[in-house]
Design a protein around this motif. Sequence first.
Motif, PDB file in Angstrom:
ATOM      1  N   ALA A 276      78.634  78.032  29.995  1.00 24.40           N
ATOM      2  CA  ALA A 276      79.153  78.654  29.480  1.00 24.40           C
ATOM      3  C   ALA A 276      80.275  78.498  28.578  1.00 24.40           C
ATOM      4  CB  ALA A 276      80.094  79.864  31.161  1.00 24.40           C
ATOM      5  N   LEU A 277      80.311  76.720  28.903  1.00 25.72           N
ATOM      6  CA  LEU A 277      81.348  76.533  28.164  1.00 25.72           C
ATOM      7  C   LEU A 277      80.286  75.641  26.482  1.00 25.72           C
ATOM      8  CD1 LEU A 277      84.237  75.377  26.161  1.00 25.72           C
ATOM      9  CD2 LEU A 277      83.871  73.477  28.419  1.00 25.72           C
ATOM     10  N   ASN A 278      79.600  75.189  27.101  1.00 29.60           N
ATOM     11  CA  ASN A 278      78.119  74.321  26.474  1.00 29.60           C
ATOM     12  C   ASN A 278      77.445  75.845  25.676  1.00 29.60           C
ATOM     13  OD1 ASN A 278      78.289  71.650  27.209  1.00 29.60           O
ATOM     14  ND2 ASN A 278      77.287  72.204  28.848  1.00 29.60           N
ATOM     15  N   ARG A 279      77.163  76.921  26.401  1.00 32.95           N
ATOM     16  CA  ARG A 279      76.518  77.967  25.544  1.00 32.95           C
ATOM     17  C   ARG A 279      77.220  78.241  24.489  1.00 32.95           C
ATOM     18  NH1 ARG A 279      74.837  80.078  30.323  1.00 32.95           N
ATOM     19  NH2 ARG A 279      77.091  81.057  30.657  1.00 32.95           N
ATOM     20  N   LYS A 280      78.957  78.182  24.759  1.00 28.75           N
ATOM     21  CA  LYS A 280      79.777  78.484  23.544  1.00 28.75           C
ATOM     22  C   LYS A 280      79.126  77.221  22.202  1.00 28.75           C
ATOM     23  CE  LYS A 280      81.754  82.408  24.521  1.00 28.75           C
ATOM     24  NZ  LYS A 280      82.332  83.689  23.412  1.00 28.75           N
ATOM     25  N   GLY A 289      83.711  83.682  19.319  1.00 30.72           N
ATOM     26  CA  GLY A 289      85.029  84.383  21.082  1.00 30.72           C
ATOM     27  C   GLY A 289      86.138  83.115  22.141  1.00 30.72           C
ATOM     28  N   SER A 290      86.526  83.842  22.527  1.00 32.04           N
ATOM     29  CA  SER A 290      87.446  82.653  22.906  1.00 32.04           C
ATOM     30  C   SER A 290      86.414  82.197  24.186  1.00 32.04           C
ATOM     31  CB  SER A 290      88.899  82.653  23.228  1.00 32.04           C
ATOM     32  OG  SER A 290      89.334  82.680  21.740  1.00 32.04           O
ATOM     33  N   PRO A 291      86.745  81.402  25.013  1.00 38.02           N
ATOM     34  CA  PRO A 291      86.244  81.633  26.483  1.00 38.02           C
ATOM     35  C   PRO A 291      87.913  81.099  27.283  1.00 38.02           C
ATOM     36  CG  PRO A 291      85.694  79.345  25.575  1.00 38.02           C
ATOM     37  CD  PRO A 291      86.564  80.188  24.540  1.00 38.02           C
ATOM     38  N   ASP A 292      87.533  81.581  28.438  1.00 40.75           N
ATOM     39  CA  ASP A 292      89.036  81.489  28.869  1.00 40.75           C
ATOM     40  C   ASP A 292      90.088  80.245  28.929  1.00 40.75           C
ATOM     41  OD1 ASP A 292      90.646  81.905  31.524  1.00 40.75           O
ATOM     42  OD2 ASP A 292      89.127  81.901  33.207  1.00 40.75           O
ATOM     43  N   GLU A 293      90.894  80.876  28.443  1.00 45.13           N
ATOM     44  CA  GLU A 293      92.282  80.055  27.895  1.00 45.13           C
ATOM     45  C   GLU A 293      92.591  78.213  29.401  1.00 45.13           C
ATOM     46  OE1 GLU A 293      96.639  79.289  26.139  1.00 45.13           O
ATOM     47  OE2 GLU A 293      95.440  81.308  26.093  1.00 45.13           O
ATOM     48  N   HIS A 318      79.580  68.083  23.187  1.00 48.61           N
ATOM     49  CA  HIS A 318      78.640  68.784  24.533  1.00 48.61           C
ATOM     50  C   HIS A 318      79.305  68.385  25.398  1.00 48.61           C
ATOM     51  CE1 HIS A 318      75.296  70.429  26.067  1.00 48.61           C
ATOM     52  NE2 HIS A 318      75.732  69.516  27.675  1.00 48.61           N
ATOM     53  N   VAL A 319      79.897  68.934  26.378  1.00 51.34           N
ATOM     54  CA  VAL A 319      79.951  68.185  27.939  1.00 51.34           C
ATOM     55  C   VAL A 319      79.503  68.628  29.177  1.00 51.34           C
ATOM     56  CG1 VAL A 319      82.407  69.332  28.692  1.00 51.34           C
ATOM     57  CG2 VAL A 319      82.031  70.079  26.513  1.00 51.34           C
ATOM     58  N   TYR A 320      80.121  67.297  29.564  1.00 52.53           N
ATOM     59  CA  TYR A 320      79.498  66.974  30.611  1.00 52.53           C
ATOM     60  C   TYR A 320      80.367  66.392  31.462  1.00 52.53           C
ATOM     61  CZ  TYR A 320      76.046  65.565  27.045  1.00 52.53           C
ATOM     62  OH  TYR A 320      74.800  65.002  26.019  1.00 52.53           O
ATOM     63  N   SER A 321      80.109  67.271  32.724  1.00 52.16           N
ATOM     64  CA  SER A 321      81.083  67.048  34.015  1.00 52.16           C
ATOM     65  C   SER A 321      80.571  67.628  35.970  1.00 52.16           C
ATOM     66  CB  SER A 321      81.960  68.252  34.007  1.00 52.16           C
ATOM     67  OG  SER A 321      83.235  69.087  34.664  1.00 52.16           O
ATOM     68  N   VAL A 322      80.838  67.085  36.388  1.00 54.78           N
ATOM     69  CA  VAL A 322      81.010  66.956  37.775  1.00 54.78           C
ATOM     70  C   VAL A 322      82.150  67.525  38.596  1.00 54.78           C
ATOM     71  CG1 VAL A 322      79.631  66.373  39.752  1.00 54.78           C
ATOM     72  CG2 VAL A 322      78.890  65.496  36.991  1.00 54.78           C
ATOM     73  N   GLN A 323      82.078  68.317  39.741  1.00 53.27           N
ATOM     74  CA  GLN A 323      83.211  68.363  40.383  1.00 53.27           C
ATOM     75  C   GLN A 323      83.513  67.086  41.042  1.00 53.27           C
ATOM     76  OE1 GLN A 323      82.050  73.002  42.357  1.00 53.27           O
ATOM     77  NE2 GLN A 323      84.155  73.268  41.482  1.00 53.27           N
ATOM     78  N   GLN A 324      85.002  67.292  40.715  1.00 50.40           N
ATOM     79  CA  GLN A 324      85.778  66.165  41.926  1.00 50.40           C
ATOM     80  C   GLN A 324      85.469  64.440  41.947  1.00 50.40           C
ATOM     81  OE1 GLN A 324      87.921  67.442  43.753  1.00 50.40           O
ATOM     82  NE2 GLN A 324      87.647  69.377  43.407  1.00 50.40           N
TER      83      GLN A 324
END
Length: 349
Positions: A276-280, A289-293, A318-324
């Motif tokens: 969702a963030l990368n789509r924004k 539009g503002s994503p979840d603050e 662009h954002v890359y992320s892996v939980q933990q």
Amino acid sequence: MKERRNIRYISGRIWWMGMAVLALLVILTVTQAVLFFQGQGPIWNVLLTAAVLIGYLIAAVFWISRPYQQAEKTMERFLEGYMVMAGDGARAALLTPTTAEEMKFMEHFLHSPQMMDLNKRQAQYLALQNQINPHFLYNTLESIRGEALIAGLDGVADMTEALAKFFRYTITKVENLVSVEEELDNCETYFGIQKYRFGDRLNLHIEYDPKEYEKIMNCRIPKLTLQPILENSIIHGTELKIGAGNLYIRFACTQDRLIICISDDGVGMDEETLAALNRKLGRGNDSFGSPDEKKGGIALVNVNNRIHLIFGDEYGMHVYSVQQRGTDVEITIPITANDRDVKNRSVLS
């Protein structure tokens, strides 16, 4: 919202009319095929109606559906508050000749020197408004620092001095572009303030090729690009992690681009939030539009929009992320050592 409802209402009419014609063609084709197999009609009737049906489908997709979707997207971007980029109106299939003339006038007005001058004046006004009585703030902080030194509270004095330096950069320095070196200095000031809170639990690492030091440090970058993302990494990444956390600011150069990666080894984010963030971010100039603050998207979208505005849509983040495991925010900007070489100089104050 009224304009958007009108667009969708007209779209619905066109869709239902198109489906009615398609249904008639399908019925006619099936009827001719049945008559042919019953020996009551020639083969050329079937071939002719089938050709008309296929031609209609191709025309509906390429001459009506796709151009109309582009026109609707262009209008929605305008309704969300962003200027229509030059040529968008010309590429879109508009509803009427009058609409085409209105779009042409709108493009001319939005890109006119008068409009650019108005935007500059508004930005300058906001910048001046944000500087109202800054000396009172600095003098107050200096008074607090003096009292802390008298009381022997060296830590409080140093923190107050760092905070004054941070505010001086944020409030007083109003130009749009600064050097990477200035941005890094502000990041280190901000991180120094955070160290008073986190102590040895938080560590900052800055990495680059020493051979490219001058090239990187002299590169022009939008003011307050790195610090908001660094703050985002602390608040939504390492602060939520158990144990020590590490933050990295890495620089790499290609022939004409500077790639900055701000990383943390914090809690990361799930795939749905990341997508969702990368789509924004990917939507560029139509992402008002503002994503979840709470998920830290506002700072990223703000920085990304400013990069798009100054350098163009081919740059951004662009954002890359892996939980933990952590999160990487990758920023791409052109290597520019002079403000005069910026693509959209007109947006600079």
